[in-house]
Design an enzyme around this catalytic site. Structure first.
Site, PDB file in Angstrom:
ATOM      1  N   THR A  70      -9.644  -5.064   4.287  1.00 11.48           N
ATOM      2  CA  THR A  70     -10.787  -5.771   4.862  1.00 11.48           C
ATOM      3  C   THR A  70     -12.004  -4.859   4.944  1.00 11.48           C
ATOM      4  O   THR A  70     -13.113  -5.248   4.563  1.00 11.48           O
ATOM      5  CB  THR A  70     -10.429  -6.327   6.249  1.00 11.48           C
ATOM      6  OG1 THR A  70      -9.473  -7.378   6.090  1.00 11.48           O
ATOM      7  CG2 THR A  70     -11.654  -6.871   6.956  1.00 11.48           C
ATOM      8  N   THR A 239     -13.448  10.559  11.577  1.00 18.08           N
ATOM      9  CA  THR A 239     -12.361  11.465  11.229  1.00 18.08           C
ATOM     10  C   THR A 239     -11.327  10.739  10.388  1.00 18.08           C
ATOM     11  O   THR A 239     -10.828   9.674  10.756  1.00 18.08           O
ATOM     12  CB  THR A 239     -11.699  12.028  12.502  1.00 18.08           C
ATOM     13  OG1 THR A 239     -12.682  12.718  13.267  1.00 18.08           O
ATOM     14  CG2 THR A 239     -10.558  12.977  12.159  1.00 18.08           C
ATOM     15  N   CYS A 331      -4.363 -13.840   7.061  1.00 21.98           N
ATOM     16  CA  CYS A 331      -5.655 -13.540   7.674  1.00 21.98           C
ATOM     17  C   CYS A 331      -6.356 -14.784   8.192  1.00 21.98           C
ATOM     18  O   CYS A 331      -7.434 -14.699   8.767  1.00 21.98           O
ATOM     19  CB  CYS A 331      -6.544 -12.811   6.671  1.00 21.98           C
ATOM     20  SG  CYS A 331      -5.861 -11.204   6.217  1.00 21.98           S
TER      21      CYS A 331
END
Length: 390
Positions: A70, A239, A331
């Site tokens: 996504t 990160t 989804c």
């Protein structure tokens, strides 16, 4: 339990867990830190990037690690379109197929709603395929991006991506493909496909949820969506998930044997089992309708409509018999609206609500699919006996 919902997610492979485990335990450093733990993490991230690039036939610098398919779709659609318009304000249109995953469709609608782009929807035929002629019919001098998925997550139809991308390239338009469902089943060589961007998600091919990647061809303009520390060469700050990147790279490397022509080709075996399953369901359920292309489809997907039933009721009956499957895209969970993909194929809305999708991983067996086909007949008959679907 017979698990036939692999298009939603797959179990994590043991080899993947073993590869990522050190970066969830002792090697926990931040790859941006300049000490031994950070250096070890940075080396692992570089190795994962190189392995992912090898699987896609591209350069390591063309890989951006993301949180999943996504995010990769969002970054491709929004990032490329916004960057191209910033360079040339006349480029204010995007073209997407009528059967895209919501991650692509909603990204395009965001550009329309917030940034004033026009969205051109490319029609599909009754099998869910985009033709070169259909794409040519919507392209404009103002088109900033074309996005057509490689293989559909609901009906399994495979698109002629190389031909479509060639048309876009001839007109100087970047081409993105959502290859989330194709990974592990179809060739992913980005040069052969001719695409400028390609999205992947690890949990569809044996990695944990929460990791993915976007290939972006060198020199393709891309506006980042996440800003901060400048990670991923400034294209996706934050990160990095080192363990997730290692997991994705390992899963992709293992899945390369699934490509057509590989020494061991699970795709051919699964495709033969899929065809037997389709024949058994169509023979055992009068009136059942196979959706998607009859031949140009993923080895791993068989999808049907069962008129006179409710797809959700059939699912419940199948689960009682130990068969786990889906009514469509995971989804779109929680929505009782008919599938936009099936509507785009020209299927009546009432019939579309009877859809059931069966999707397989490479370990599926002939016996499992024989049992599942028999269960489908029993489940549909049971639901039909209760009267008209409401």
């Amino acid at each position: 339990m017979i698990f036939l919902d692999a298009a939603a997610t797959t179990p994590v492979r043991r080899e993947v867990l073993e590869a990522m485990w050190p970066y969830l335990s002792g090697e926990f450093g931040n790859p941006s830190s300049h000490h031994s733990l950070g250096d070890a993490a940075a080396a692992a991230l570089a190795g994962a990037r190189a392995a992912t690039a090898t699987a896609l036939g591209c350069r390591p610098g063309e890989i951006i690690f993301t949180s999943g398919g996504t995010e990769a779709d969002n970054l491709a659609v929004k990032g490329i379109a916004l960057a191209r318009r910033a360079a040339d304000p006349r480029l204010d249109r995007v073209a997407i197929s009528a059967v895209e995953h919501p991650a692509v469709e909603e990204s395009a609608r965001y550009l329309e709603r917030v940034h004033g782009f026009a969205v051109d929807v490319i029609p599909v035929d009754s099998f869910g395929q985009v033709t070169v002629e259909a794409l040519a019919g919507v392209l404009r001098p103002e088109t900033a991006l074309v996005s057509v998925m490689y293989a559909n997550n609901e009906v399994g139809t495979v698109q002629p991506v190389a031909r479509l991308a060639a048309l876009a390239r001839a007109r100087g338009i970047p081409f993105h493909t959502d290859a989330v469902q194709a990974a592990g089943w179809l060739p992913l060589d980005t040069a052969a496909l001719g695409v400028d961007a390609l999205s992947l998600s690890g949990h569809k091919l044996g990695a944990p949820k929460g990791n993915g990647a976007l290939f972006v061809r060198g020199r393709t303009r891309l506006e980042p969506l996440v800003h901060g520390g400048g990670q991923e060469r400034g294209r996706r700050s934050g990160t990095e998930n080192v363990a997730g990147a290692v997991a994705l790279a390992t899963a992709l490397t293992l899945a390369r044997t699934s490509r057509p022509g590989a020494p061991e080709d699970p795709g051919s075996r699964v495709a033969a089992l899929r065809d037997d399953f389709i024949r058994a369901v169509l023979a055992g359920v009068p009136g059942a309708i196979l959706t998607g292309h009859p031949t140009e489809r993923l080895p791993s997907v068989a999808s049907f409509c069962f008129p006179g039933t409710s797809g959700e009721s059939v699912l419940l009956e199948l689960e009682r018999q130990g068969v786990i499957c889906s009514s469509g895209s995971a989804c779109a969970a929680g929505s009782d609206a008919p599938s936009s993909v099936l509507l785009a194929l020209g299927i009546d809305a009432e019939v579309a609500q009877t859809a059931v999708r069966f999707s397989f991983d490479p370990t599926v067996t002939a016996d499992e699919l024989r049992q599942a086909a028999a269960a489908v007949g029993i489940a549909v008959a049971g639901v039909q006996s209760l009267g008209p679907a409401r």
